[in-house]
Design a protein around this motif. Structure first.
Motif, mmCIF file in Angstrom:
data_model
loop_
_atom_site.group_PDB
_atom_site.id
_atom_site.type_symbol
_atom_site.label_atom_id
_atom_site.label_comp_id
_atom_site.label_asym_id
_atom_site.label_seq_id
_atom_site.Cartn_x
_atom_site.Cartn_y
_atom_site.Cartn_z
ATOM 1 N N PRO A 508 22.044 -12.728 24.220
ATOM 2 C CA PRO A 508 22.769 -12.286 25.431
ATOM 3 C C PRO A 508 23.931 -11.352 25.108
ATOM 4 C CG PRO A 508 22.328 -14.648 25.509
ATOM 5 C CD PRO A 508 21.955 -14.196 24.150
ATOM 6 N N PHE A 509 24.633 -11.614 24.028
ATOM 7 C CA PHE A 509 25.765 -10.759 23.675
ATOM 8 C C PHE A 509 25.311 -9.338 23.345
ATOM 9 C CE2 PHE A 509 28.615 -9.062 20.367
ATOM 10 C CZ PHE A 509 29.798 -9.035 21.089
ATOM 11 N N VAL A 510 24.167 -9.210 22.683
ATOM 12 C CA VAL A 510 23.651 -7.881 22.345
ATOM 13 C C VAL A 510 23.236 -7.136 23.615
ATOM 14 C CG1 VAL A 510 21.859 -6.647 21.065
ATOM 15 C CG2 VAL A 510 22.960 -8.647 20.062
ATOM 16 N N LYS A 511 22.661 -7.851 24.588
ATOM 17 C CA LYS A 511 22.289 -7.206 25.845
ATOM 18 C C LYS A 511 23.517 -6.646 26.568
ATOM 19 C CE LYS A 511 18.178 -10.054 26.697
ATOM 20 N NZ LYS A 511 17.536 -11.034 27.620
ATOM 21 N N GLN A 512 24.630 -7.371 26.514
ATOM 22 C CA GLN A 512 25.832 -6.916 27.203
ATOM 23 C C GLN A 512 26.465 -5.713 26.522
ATOM 24 O OE1 GLN A 512 28.377 -10.327 27.389
ATOM 25 N NE2 GLN A 512 26.959 -11.522 28.631
ATOM 26 N N HIS A 513 26.331 -5.596 25.198
ATOM 27 C CA HIS A 513 26.985 -4.524 24.444
ATOM 28 C C HIS A 513 25.943 -3.636 23.769
ATOM 29 C CE1 HIS A 513 29.967 -7.765 24.794
ATOM 30 N NE2 HIS A 513 30.874 -6.804 24.791
ATOM 31 N N LEU A 514 24.837 -3.401 24.452
ATOM 32 C CA LEU A 514 23.758 -2.610 23.864
ATOM 33 C C LEU A 514 24.200 -1.171 23.593
ATOM 34 C CD1 LEU A 514 20.814 -3.136 23.045
ATOM 35 C CD2 LEU A 514 20.116 -2.245 25.248
ATOM 36 N N LEU A 515 24.849 -0.560 24.551
ATOM 37 C CA LEU A 515 25.279 0.832 24.396
ATOM 38 C C LEU A 515 26.369 0.960 23.333
ATOM 39 C CD1 LEU A 515 25.331 2.030 28.118
ATOM 40 C CD2 LEU A 515 23.552 2.357 26.406
ATOM 41 N N THR A 516 27.246 -0.022 23.257
ATOM 42 C CA THR A 516 28.306 0.022 22.248
ATOM 43 C C THR A 516 27.715 -0.035 20.844
ATOM 44 O OG1 THR A 516 29.807 -1.079 23.793
ATOM 45 C CG2 THR A 516 30.410 -1.077 21.462
ATOM 46 N N ILE A 517 26.758 -0.925 20.636
ATOM 47 C CA ILE A 517 26.113 -1.016 19.319
ATOM 48 C C ILE A 517 25.392 0.284 18.989
ATOM 49 C CG2 ILE A 517 24.344 -2.252 18.018
ATOM 50 C CD1 ILE A 517 25.034 -4.743 19.614
ATOM 51 N N HIS A 518 24.738 0.858 19.997
ATOM 52 C CA HIS A 518 24.009 2.108 19.762
ATOM 53 C C HIS A 518 24.963 3.246 19.382
ATOM 54 C CE1 HIS A 518 21.627 5.716 21.298
ATOM 55 N NE2 HIS A 518 20.954 5.252 20.259
ATOM 56 N N ARG A 519 26.106 3.327 20.026
ATOM 57 C CA ARG A 519 27.069 4.378 19.687
ATOM 58 C C ARG A 519 27.619 4.189 18.269
ATOM 59 N NH1 ARG A 519 29.357 3.111 24.900
ATOM 60 N NH2 ARG A 519 28.516 4.472 26.529
ATOM 61 N N MET A 520 27.875 2.968 17.880
ATOM 62 C CA MET A 520 28.373 2.734 16.531
ATOM 63 C C MET A 520 27.345 3.157 15.485
ATOM 64 S SD MET A 520 30.581 -0.809 16.625
ATOM 65 C CE MET A 520 29.256 -1.825 17.259
ATOM 66 N N LEU A 521 26.087 2.848 15.721
ATOM 67 C CA LEU A 521 25.049 3.227 14.763
ATOM 68 C C LEU A 521 24.891 4.743 14.700
ATOM 69 C CD1 LEU A 521 22.378 0.484 15.564
ATOM 70 C CD2 LEU A 521 24.019 0.517 13.703
ATOM 71 N N LEU A 522 24.984 5.413 15.840
ATOM 72 C CA LEU A 522 24.881 6.877 15.830
ATOM 73 C C LEU A 522 26.069 7.509 15.101
ATOM 74 C CD1 LEU A 522 23.555 7.762 19.405
ATOM 75 C CD2 LEU A 522 22.295 7.640 17.252
ATOM 76 N N SER A 523 27.257 6.932 15.258
ATOM 77 C CA SER A 523 28.413 7.475 14.545
ATOM 78 C C SER A 523 28.268 7.313 13.043
ATOM 79 C CB SER A 523 29.682 6.773 15.025
ATOM 80 O OG SER A 523 29.652 5.390 14.694
ATOM 81 N N CYS A 524 27.632 6.235 12.604
ATOM 82 C CA CYS A 524 27.400 6.056 11.164
ATOM 83 C C CYS A 524 26.338 7.024 10.654
ATOM 84 C CB CYS A 524 26.984 4.617 10.880
ATOM 85 S SG CYS A 524 28.276 3.396 11.197
ATOM 86 N N ARG A 525 25.397 7.394 11.498
ATOM 87 C CA ARG A 525 24.393 8.382 11.077
ATOM 88 C C ARG A 525 25.017 9.756 10.823
ATOM 89 N NH1 ARG A 525 19.038 8.520 11.142
ATOM 90 N NH2 ARG A 525 17.874 6.625 11.633
ATOM 91 N N GLU A 526 26.113 10.069 11.496
ATOM 92 C CA GLU A 526 26.739 11.372 11.337
ATOM 93 C C GLU A 526 27.633 11.448 10.114
ATOM 94 O OE1 GLU A 526 28.799 12.004 14.936
ATOM 95 O OE2 GLU A 526 26.991 12.157 16.195
ATOM 96 N N LEU A 527 27.863 10.344 9.423
ATOM 97 C CA LEU A 527 28.707 10.366 8.234
ATOM 98 C C LEU A 527 27.985 11.080 7.093
ATOM 99 C CD1 LEU A 527 30.106 6.712 8.281
ATOM 100 C CD2 LEU A 527 31.267 8.792 9.017
ATOM 101 N N PRO A 528 28.722 11.733 6.196
ATOM 102 C CA PRO A 528 28.059 12.349 5.028
ATOM 103 C C PRO A 528 27.483 11.278 4.122
ATOM 104 C CG PRO A 528 30.446 12.453 4.816
ATOM 105 C CD PRO A 528 30.174 11.965 6.208
ATOM 106 N N GLN A 529 26.295 11.490 3.669
ATOM 107 C CA GLN A 529 25.598 10.512 2.835
ATOM 108 C C GLN A 529 25.924 10.765 1.376
ATOM 109 O OE1 GLN A 529 21.490 10.133 3.702
ATOM 110 N NE2 GLN A 529 21.040 8.760 2.020
ATOM 111 N N GLU A 530 26.678 9.860 0.795
ATOM 112 C CA GLU A 530 27.035 9.984 -0.606
ATOM 113 C C GLU A 530 25.872 9.511 -1.469
ATOM 114 O OE1 GLU A 530 30.580 7.877 -1.317
ATOM 115 O OE2 GLU A 530 31.781 9.022 0.130
ATOM 116 N N PRO A 531 25.755 10.035 -2.671
ATOM 117 C CA PRO A 531 24.626 9.639 -3.523
ATOM 118 C C PRO A 531 24.796 8.216 -4.020
ATOM 119 C CG PRO A 531 26.108 11.055 -4.733
ATOM 120 C CD PRO A 531 26.603 11.056 -3.313
#
Length: 768
Positions: A508-531
């Motif tokens: 239930p908690f994930v359903k309530q904050h679905l968009l928030t979790i998605h935004r956090m994951l997208l922000s991590c995708r934009e980080l530079p990938q270190e080797p």
């Protein structure tokens, strides 16, 4: 339709008649007009006309607008879209179903079909509310029985002292210190950096001076009596302050008591102690409802801190902390049967194993994951709770006799168990704190390999989940289980549907904050990938520092018996080894010393080595150096990329440095010396100038056939010196061979002049 149905509004009937009759007429005309619209190929043909497109578009907009006005009363969140027939048809069907269902419900309500039964009304009056009684569910998984319940009220909402889940320092709840040697004084402890890390144990002095009484160490005069069955033993439930006072008065008359706690941590951040079981030989079994009598449990400090009374626990590591956290109760005079089982090296250290070994009782541990907040307690849970302490005093007596017998009547093993139990009592409770590396514990247990983006997502989700768990007073695993957290950090889904796929079934908690979790994951995708340089296995072995190489002989002793710390040491053999200087010889030639130990380990395989370094140590050293070099190179590339967007300052600096280096090389380069021949050194004459001034001149046949002489032909000595050394040619050319002038060659001799000149004549036929 009759107006009797609505006598208070007689004007409603004519209005309804006009609406229905006019509506039917309008709908009929609309259907008849729509049937005249072109279909199929005719519609495609009409679509080629602009006027037809304008009319149809205007009609479509009118239909969508009017339909939205109708649907807004039934489904306010639904809005039809223009030129989306599939979506509009689906929403219209849903709206029709909703209206038809609502009409049916009203008809059934008026006709009395949905009237509540008398049994239902009686149960509501008896319980006070339809959801007041918990709905218990039992699920059998292997040998474990899961007992859960719905509609269980949260007990922490009724606590007088609110739960504090903040990062502030936990303050002990003790306000009175019975059985004290030193008066109560709460002293704060600091670490080396000057940060407060907790409070000093209130009974630290009493624990340091504790020594078990002689009657607990001396052998028993007779064998202990086996306790009666549970059915024949008295059971007392303690739920009020008066009942707790009676329990304290009874415990003041006994010398030994067995104690156990039942804890719940799934719907609370810090956890809740829900039940306490106490058993005595004289009074039977007591079950204390610590949720109902939470504010009065501190009265047990008089009994639990009395050094003359023995408190028998099994595995008291967590019980000691729970008593301090929830009730401010401390223990002095503990005997832990788990520590005793380890001292006796028993095959089974659990309470179930001890009951089977000493009491020949098969304890049913299938309810160990039950929800102990359920009130009233089911009979199965009451039976399970009594078993934990009912036989514990008999087990303590049996273990005491075995410890004394194994030490030949001496109390050293028994005192060792008391000492280990005393150290358990000295532990103090502190809140769980979140550090920058708290997520690494979960990462190491998962045995996965994450890149920089995945590690950033894991850290961000871990902290975010912990912050919400503290605020809501829920466990982190209830809000977002660990395996779902790892799946989100590993997958980094781009779409919201991917978040649901990683968390199935979705909490239930994930359903309530679905968009928030998605935004956090997208922000991590934009980080530079270190080797990820040389990923090591996520174990303590990989994290251990490299051990320095031994400065003496290394021997291969795999063929000898293993000598560990747990095995007894043969002192005679040890003296002989020391006297003989360890006379064994290695099996591998690489470990054979070629010099005295003082000069280092030098083998015949590597005579230049001053010290032998094992291959794995060499690999670790190389791995560290390679990591430093590659990280340095990565940082330089990252700085160059950042410089491009910040004004190219770094690029300009590098270009200037390279230009200066090139100018320095040009200045330092040797200039060619003037030629020694007089002909080459002669100044230019007027004739030469006149020749250069000529723009065009005709080339003679002689000049065309003979190549012109080379202008700057170097002498033979210079050519020999300029020839590169250590280069062998396939065939050395003759010294008299002249260079061939390819530009002045007459190539016409390679073609047939006759064939080239004669062109075929085209014949054209005249048509009359």
């Amino acid at each position: 339709m009759n107006s009797v149905l609505n006598p208070e509004a007689p004007e409603f009937y004519p209005h309804l008649t006009s609406v229905t009759q006019g509506g039917y007429t309008t709908v009929h005309r609309t259907i008849r007009s729509s049937n005249h619209l072109p279909l199929g190929a005719s519609y495609d043909l009409f679509k080629t006309f602009t006027d037809f497109n304008v009319v149809t578009r205007q009609l479509s907009e009118n239909v969508v607008a009017q339909t939205n006005q109708i649907l807004v009363t039934e489904l306010p969140a639904v809005k039809l879209r223009l030129n989306d027939n599939e979506y509009n048809t689906e929403k219209v069907v849903d709206a029709n179903d909703s209206m038809v269902d609502r009409v049916n419900i009203h008809i059934d309500t008026l006709s009395g079909v949905n009237a509540p039964s008398d049994a239902f009304l009686e149960s509501v009056r008896r319980s006070g509310a339809w959801n007041a009684t918990p709905v218990i569910a039992k699920i059998q998984v292997g040998s474990t029985m899961f007992i859960g319940a719905k509609n269980v009220p949260r007990p922490q909402l009724l606590f007088k002292d609110p739960v504090d889940n903040s990062d502030s320092l936990w303050v002990p709840k003790i306000s009175d210190k019975p059985n004290n040697i030193k008066p109560l004084a709460l002293s704060i402890l600091y670490n080396d950096e000057g940060e407060a890390v907790g409070y000093e144990h209130p009974y630290q002095v009493e624990l340091e001076l504790y020594h078990p009484p002689g009657e607990l160490i001396d052998p028993d005069p007779a064998a202990p009596a086996f306790p009666p069955p549970l059915e024949e033993t008295r059971l007392t439930l303690v739920e009020t302050a008066e009942q707790l006072d009676q329990l304290v008065a009874h415990l003041a008359t006994v010398k030994e008591l067995a104690v156990d706690l039942e804890h719940h941590s799934y719907r609370s951040y810090q956890g809740i102690t829900c039940l306490m079981q106490i058993s005595t030989s004289e009074g039977g079994d007591f079950i204390v409802d610590t949720l109902a009598a939470r504010d009065h449990i501190h009265k047990l400090n008089v009994i639990f801190t009395d050094p003359k009374k023995l408190k028998v626990f099994h595995g008291a590591e967590s019980d000691i902390l729970w008593l301090q956290r929830d009730f401010g109760v401390y223990v002095v005079g503990l005997f832990d049967t788990h520590r005793a089982a380890r001292q006796l090296s028993l095959p089974a250290l659990s309470l179930k194993g001890l009951l089977a070994h000493y009491c020949n009782v098969t304890a049913d541990k299938k309810f160990q994951l039950a929800d102990w907040r359920i009130r009233p307690l089911p009979a199965e849970l009451v039976q399970y709770a009594r078993t934990d302490t009912h036989y514990l005093l008999y087990v303590w007596r049996r273990m005491k006799a075995e410890l004394l017998a194994r030490a030949a009547g001496q109390p050293r093993l028994l005192l060792a168990v008391f000492e280990a139990s005393r150290q358990l009592c000295g532990a103090t409770y502190n809140k769980e704190t979140i550090r920058e590396d708290s997520h690494l514990q979960l990462y190491v247990r998962s045995r996965k390999q994450f890149n920089s983006q995945q590690m950033a997502a894991l850290k961000m989700l871990y902290k975010w989940r912990d912050a919400h768990a503290r605020e809501l007073d829920e466990s982190t695993t209830y809000l977002l289980p660990n395996h779902m957290l790892m799946a989100l950090a590993e997958t980094l889904p781009r779409e919201v549907q991917g978040v649901n796929a990683c968390c199935s079934p979705t909490p239930p908690f994930v359903k309530q904050h679905l968009l928030t979790i998605h935004r956090m994951l997208l922000s991590c995708r934009e980080l530079p990938q270190e080797p990820l340089l040389f990923p090591a296995a996520p174990t303590t072995r990989g994290a251990a520092p490299a051990q320095p190489a031994r400065p003496h002989d290394l021997h291969d002793l795999a063929h000898f018996a293993d000598r560990s710390e747990d095995q007894p040491i043969n002192l005679e053999r040890a003296e002989q080894l020391l006297a003989e200087g360890f006379p064994f010889h290695p099996d591998i030639p690489a470990f054979e010393p070629a010099a005295p130990p003082a000069a280092g380990v030098v083998s015949a395989l590597n005579v230049d080595a001053k010290l032998f370094i094992p291959p794995f140590d060499r690999y670790r050293k190389y791995r560290t150096l390679a990591q430093i070099e590659e990280k340095k190179e990565f940082k330089e590339k990252e700085a160059r990329i950042a410089a491009i967007s910040k004004g190219n300052e770094l690029i300009k600096t590098e270009v200037l440095i390279k230009l200066r280096a090139a100018a320095t090389q040009l200045d330092a380069a040797p200039r060619p010396a003037p030629a020694a021949d007089a002909d080459d050194a002669a100044p230019a004459t007027d004739a030469d100038a006149g020749k250069k001034a000529q723009r065009k001149r005709k080339i003679s046949e002689k000049e065309r056939k003979e190549p012109p002489p080379s202008r700057a032909e170097p002498p033979a000595a210079a050519r020999a010196a300029a020839k590169p050394k250590n280069v062998k040619l396939a065939a050395e050319p003759s010294a008299t061979l002249k260079p061939f002038a390819y530009k002045n060659v007459n190539y016409t001799k390679f073609y047939d002049a006759e064939k080239t000149r004669k062109q075929p004549k085209m014949k054209f036929k005249k048509h009359k």
